[in-house]
Design a protein around this motif. Structure first.
Motif, PDB file in Angstrom:
ATOM      1  N   GLY A 164       0.780  -1.233   0.000  1.00 19.46           N
ATOM      2  CA  GLY A 164       0.000   0.000   0.000  1.00 19.46           C
ATOM      3  C   GLY A 164       0.805   1.272   0.000  1.00 19.46           C
ATOM      4  O   GLY A 164       0.301   2.316   0.434  1.00 19.46           O
ATOM      5  N   VAL A 165       2.064   1.225  -0.482  1.00 18.88           N
ATOM      6  CA  VAL A 165       2.831   2.461  -0.556  1.00 18.88           C
ATOM      7  C   VAL A 165       2.210   3.379  -1.611  1.00 18.88           C
ATOM      8  O   VAL A 165       1.550   2.926  -2.549  1.00 18.88           O
ATOM      9  CB  VAL A 165       4.308   2.176  -0.892  1.00 18.88           C
ATOM     10  N   ASP A 166       2.424   4.671  -1.463  1.00 29.17           N
ATOM     11  CA  ASP A 166       1.856   5.638  -2.399  1.00 29.17           C
ATOM     12  C   ASP A 166       2.729   5.829  -3.627  1.00 29.17           C
ATOM     13  O   ASP A 166       2.234   6.209  -4.695  1.00 29.17           O
ATOM     14  CB  ASP A 166       1.652   6.976  -1.692  1.00 29.17           C
ATOM     15  N   TYR A 167       4.041   5.604  -3.489  1.00 23.06           N
ATOM     16  CA  TYR A 167       4.987   5.735  -4.597  1.00 23.06           C
ATOM     17  C   TYR A 167       6.044   4.645  -4.455  1.00 23.06           C
ATOM     18  O   TYR A 167       6.358   4.210  -3.343  1.00 23.06           O
ATOM     19  CB  TYR A 167       5.680   7.105  -4.606  1.00 23.06           C
ATOM     20  N   ILE A 168       6.601   4.219  -5.601  1.00 24.55           N
ATOM     21  CA  ILE A 168       7.687   3.246  -5.619  1.00 24.55           C
ATOM     22  C   ILE A 168       8.881   3.875  -6.315  1.00 24.55           C
ATOM     23  O   ILE A 168       8.753   4.428  -7.417  1.00 24.55           O
ATOM     24  CB  ILE A 168       7.282   1.949  -6.344  1.00 24.55           C
ATOM     25  N   ASP A 169      10.036   3.796  -5.674  1.00 19.60           N
ATOM     26  CA  ASP A 169      11.273   4.332  -6.237  1.00 19.60           C
ATOM     27  C   ASP A 169      12.122   3.170  -6.736  1.00 19.60           C
ATOM     28  O   ASP A 169      12.637   2.383  -5.933  1.00 19.60           O
ATOM     29  CB  ASP A 169      12.025   5.137  -5.177  1.00 19.60           C
ATOM     30  N   GLU A 170      12.226   3.058  -8.051  1.00 12.87           N
ATOM     31  CA  GLU A 170      13.123   2.047  -8.629  1.00 12.87           C
ATOM     32  C   GLU A 170      14.532   2.621  -8.573  1.00 12.87           C
ATOM     33  O   GLU A 170      14.968   3.325  -9.466  1.00 12.87           O
ATOM     34  CB  GLU A 170      12.709   1.713 -10.065  1.00 12.87           C
ATOM     35  N   SER A 171      15.226   2.301  -7.501  1.00 10.74           N
ATOM     36  CA  SER A 171      16.411   3.068  -7.126  1.00 10.74           C
ATOM     37  C   SER A 171      17.705   2.313  -7.400  1.00 10.74           C
ATOM     38  O   SER A 171      17.846   1.134  -7.064  1.00 10.74           O
ATOM     39  CB  SER A 171      16.331   3.433  -5.638  1.00 10.74           C
TER      40      SER A 171
END
Length: 362
Positions: A164-171
């Motif tokens: 349920g995260v609001d954003y995903i950082d493909e880091s």
């Protein structure tokens, strides 16, 4: 269709309309029970009253395309414009990296627009954070929450979206899972953030579905902003070159930077990246944050190193937040820069790690 009554037998008959009935794009929202509508919005948007009505007005005015004919309750069918719009809501803010609940509360109180949840420094391969930590912080804060996944590791992204995260950082800060391929971000309903070092990188990530671009600098947490400044100037410089090009030269330029032509043409038309553009790496003082904003960024990422040194992390984070909001006001910058020398003492870069000026090919 409408109903009319015959004069002879008084039997109701149905007469078809001469033209099809066209519902407005958001009509489905108002035909949905209120509770169901609220569940379609992100958790941190629920306190905003009548938010969906404002979206409807924007769509009817032609300001933004929000929904297609698909069901808005299916996250996998959300259009890119929704994800880009959610990323736009972070413009003009500071995204702070946290690893504990206490740090998350400090960042929220200091005015951070979003939190990046990471695990405390550990030896070995860096992976996505523990979902239990994400759930714990989500229950205690009201601002958006972001989490990192490894480059190319789409299963980690699936887990984070389910949590349920609001954003995903493909880091690239984490270990790289796939050296050749990035995640196909169009398969997800959650907005993605991707890093870049030049304009070609940025536009390729946008083609893959990134709703926000993060120009990445220092990855070691040393507080050295030189690499970030170099990469931001590279992106902005290429955009200025593109703006001054003739239309016929754009084809060759897009081939040169290995970017899709349509996105290159859109960048030339807009005079900036087509999505939100943040800077990350080495930003530890209000002056650093204001520098990134004056160079043309929409916001900044603040590393967790601001919590590791000094006695008042709230003051440091609050100073950076104020600097982002008032980056052109020298009085605010002076006020928020006073008394931070001792707080930043542990973030000074040693001479051995600094490259002498002029030896880097400049």
């Amino acid at each position: 269709m409408f109903i009319e009554t015959s004069r002879t037998n008084k039997t109701p008959t149905a007469t078809p309309l001469l033209f099809p009935l066209r519902l407005p794009p958001l009509q489905a929202i108002y035909q949905t029970p209120k509770l169901k509508v609220r569940n379609t919005l992100p958790r941190w948007l629920l306190p905003l009253k009548h938010f969906h009505k404002h979206l409807a007005a924007m769509a009817e005015d032609g300001a933004v395309t929000l929904y297609k004919a698909t069901s808005i309750t299916d996250a996998k069918k959300n259009s890119f414009s929704i994800k880009a719009g959610l990323a736009q809501m972070l413009r003009g803010g500071a995204i702070v990296e946290v690893s504990t609940l206490s740090q998350a509360k400090i960042a929220e109180e200091a005015g951070a627009c979003c939190l990046v949840i990471t695990e405390p420094n550990r030896q070995g391969i860096s992976r996505m954070p523990d979902p239990s930590i994400i759930k714990q912080i989500k229950r205690c804060v009201l601002i958006p929450v972001m989490a990192r996944s490894r480059v190319g590791h789409f299963v980690e992204a699936q887990i984070l979206e389910r949590v349920g995260v609001d954003y995903i950082d493909e880091s690239e800060v984490l270990a790289i899972a796939d050296e050749d391929n990035f995640i196909n971000k169009h398969n997800f309903g959650c907005p993605f953030v991707c890093g870049c070092k030049n304009l070609g990188d940025a536009l390729r990530r946008v083609r893959e579905g990134a709703a926000m671009i993060r120009t990445q600098g220092d990855l070691l947490g040393t507080g050295n902003i030189a690499e970030t400044v170099k990469n931001v100037r590279s992106v902005m410089g290429e955009i200025r070159i593109l703006n001054n090009m003739d239309e016929d030269e754009v084809f060759a330029f897009s081939k040169e930077i290995a970017a899709p032509y349509d996105l290159v043409a859109q960048t030339k038309q807009m005079g900036r990246l087509p999505v939100v553009h943040f800077a990350a790496g080495g930003i530890v003082t209000p002056a650093d944050a204001a520098l990134m904003m004056q160079l043309g960024c929409d916001g900044v990422f603040v590393g967790s190193e601001v919590f590791d040194n000094g006695s008042d992390p709230y003051k440091r984070v609050r100073g950076i937040v104020e600097a982002v909001r008032h980056y052109n006001d020298p009085h605010v910058l002076v006020e928020n820069s006073c008394g931070l020398e001792e707080e930043m003492a542990g973030l000074n870069v040693s001479e051995e790690t600094m490259e002498p000026f002029g030896e880097g090919g400049a």
